[in-house]
Design an enzyme around this catalytic site. Sequence first.
Site: not given
Ligand code: 13P
Length: 254
Positions: A9, A11, A94, A96, A166, A172, A212
Site C-alpha cells: 500500500n 498510500k 483502511h 486512515e 491492521e 507507521g 509496520s
Molecule cells: P506501515 O507498513 O507503514 O505501518 O503501514 C501499514 C498500512 O497501513 C498498510 O495498509
Amino acid sequence: MRKVVIAGNWKMFKTRDEALQFIYNVNMEIPNREIVESVICAQAPLLRDLVKRQGDNLRIGAQNMHEKTEGAYTGEVSAALLENIGVQYVIIGHSERREHFQETDESVNKKLHQALRYDLRPIVCVGEPLSVREKGETDSYVERQTEKALAGLKADEMEDVIIAYEPIWAIGTGKTATPEMANDATRTIRETIGRIHDAGIADKVRILYGGSVNTENIGDLIAKEEIDGALVGGASLSSKNFLRMLAIAQEHVT
Ligand code: 13P
C-alpha cells in the site's frame, strides 16, 4: 491451502517517474502468481500506467473507490472505471480513510458490495485503536467491524474477499503486533466469518496482517497458521524491500 498475498500500500507516495522505476526494478523478479499473489496499491492517477506495465505476475490495486456506480460526486473514483482500466484489487476501509475521511462501517459495507459487482478483489481493513487493545476489547471490536463490513454478502462472494487485520497502533509506528497477537486477532476474524457463513467458507478467506511489516518481521508473521500474507505500507516503497518480502513469502510456501 490458502495462497499467500503480499500487497504493498503505497498510500500518498510516489510520482509517476518513481512508480515506473519501481515497476521496472521489480518486474522480472516477481514470484509466479500461482505461488504468491503480489499486488501494488497506488494513487489513482498512476493506476493505468501501472496496469500497462504490470507484467505476468504483479497485479495492481486502488486504495479506495466510491460506493455508487456513477454520479455527481466530484473527486471520487468509481469501481466501474477501476475495472475498465484493468485494476483488479481495491483496499476498502483502511483506518486512515476511516479516521481522516469519515468512512464508517456502513460505507465500507456498501463499497464492498460495489467492488464485487465490478469483479474487483476487495482488501477490507479492520483493526483496533490502542485504547481498545488496552481495555482488552480487541476481539469484540474486530468481530463487530468484520460483521458490519461483510453484512449481506453471499457465501459464494466470500472467496473473492481478502481481509487485512491492521491494528491502528501498529501502522507507521514501527510497533508491530507480535506474531501471536496478529494470529489471535486473525483467528477471531476467521471465526466470525465462520459464524456468519460456515467454517468451510471461513477456511478459504485470506486474512492478511498489516502494521509496520518489514523484511525483518514478515517471515515470522506469515509463518503463523492463520496469517495468509501482509499488507505493507512504508516497507513496500522500496523495490528492493518489496522483492525481499516476496522472496521470503515464496520460501515460506515452497
Ligand atoms: P506501515 O507498513 O507503514 O505501518 O503501514 C501499514 C498500512 O497501513 C498498510 O495498509
